[in-house]
Design a protein around this motif. Structure first.
Motif, mmCIF file in Angstrom:
data_model
loop_
_atom_site.group_PDB
_atom_site.id
_atom_site.type_symbol
_atom_site.label_atom_id
_atom_site.label_comp_id
_atom_site.label_asym_id
_atom_site.label_seq_id
_atom_site.Cartn_x
_atom_site.Cartn_y
_atom_site.Cartn_z
ATOM 1 N N SER A 1 9.678 2.627 -2.595
ATOM 2 C CA SER A 1 9.363 1.206 -2.931
ATOM 3 C C SER A 1 9.622 0.253 -1.936
ATOM 4 C CB SER A 1 10.067 0.633 -4.472
ATOM 5 O OG SER A 1 11.421 0.966 -4.179
ATOM 6 N N ARG B 1 8.898 -1.007 1.510
ATOM 7 C CA ARG B 1 7.657 -0.935 2.366
ATOM 8 C C ARG B 1 7.911 -1.490 3.522
ATOM 9 N NH1 ARG B 1 4.589 -5.578 -0.253
ATOM 10 N NH2 ARG B 1 3.134 -4.769 1.041
ATOM 11 N N CYS C 1 5.745 -0.387 6.575
ATOM 12 C CA CYS C 1 4.682 0.117 6.021
ATOM 13 C C CYS C 1 3.787 -0.602 4.987
ATOM 14 C CB CYS C 1 5.044 1.427 5.035
ATOM 15 S SG CYS C 1 5.672 2.840 6.408
ATOM 16 N N GLU C 2 3.986 -1.848 5.144
ATOM 17 C CA GLU C 2 3.358 -2.945 4.182
ATOM 18 C C GLU C 2 1.818 -2.865 4.071
ATOM 19 O OE1 GLU C 2 7.063 -4.816 6.073
ATOM 20 O OE2 GLU C 2 5.282 -3.718 6.872
ATOM 21 N N ILE D 1 1.661 0.727 1.820
ATOM 22 C CA ILE D 1 2.324 1.103 0.541
ATOM 23 C C ILE D 1 2.368 -0.503 -0.069
ATOM 24 C CG2 ILE D 1 4.652 1.193 -0.702
ATOM 25 C CD1 ILE D 1 5.421 3.008 1.680
ATOM 26 N N GLY E 1 3.339 -2.857 -3.664
ATOM 27 C CA GLY E 1 4.682 -3.392 -3.949
ATOM 28 C C GLY E 1 4.893 -2.973 -5.333
ATOM 29 N N SER F 1 5.400 0.696 -6.359
ATOM 30 C CA SER F 1 5.758 2.161 -6.153
ATOM 31 C C SER F 1 7.178 1.961 -7.197
ATOM 32 C CB SER F 1 6.173 2.469 -4.977
ATOM 33 O OG SER F 1 6.756 3.798 -5.093
ATOM 34 N N THR G 1 0.406 2.542 -5.584
ATOM 35 C CA THR G 1 1.486 1.942 -5.480
ATOM 36 C C THR G 1 0.982 0.379 -5.369
ATOM 37 O OG1 THR G 1 0.988 1.707 -2.895
ATOM 38 C CG2 THR G 1 2.639 3.460 -3.688
#
Length: 99
Positions: free
Chosen positions: A51, A53, A56-57, A60, A62, A64, A90
């Motif tokens: 979770s 991020r 890696c926004e 992934i 918000g 997870s 995710t």
């Protein structure tokens, strides 16, 4: 147009070299897809994606459920980042029973 890639490989406890080979083959497959197609990667990668991020926004979402990634999750995030993909699992809320 849309290109779909379905992965049926079980990635649970495979050896690292087998996972490397799988992702090389997957990368080669993606390289052969039409450049401007919408690309969908579908399958069960046995990936736990963090979770966290940070950095890696765009890959992934918000939602997870996991506090850390397993090896399969890290590989999936790296592949998605390299191929401008988002991990759909995710993006939406899940109940805790699905952890």
């Amino acid at each position: 147009d849309c290109s779909e890639v379905w992965c049926l490989e079980h990635m649970g406890s495979s050896a690292s070299f087998e996972k490397d080979k799988f992702y090389r083959t997957l990368a080669d497959t993606f390289d052969e897809l039409p450049r401007h197609d919408l690309k969908l990667l579908l399958g069960d990668f046995n990936a736990k994606v963090t979770s966290d991020r940070y950095g890696c926004e765009v890959v992934i979402g918000g939602e997870s459920l996991h506090s850390s990634s397993n090896d399969n999750g890290t590989r999936l995030v790296d592949f998605c980042a390299a191929n401008q993909l988002v991990i759909g699992g995710t993006l939406f809320q899940h109940r805790d029973i699905h952890k």
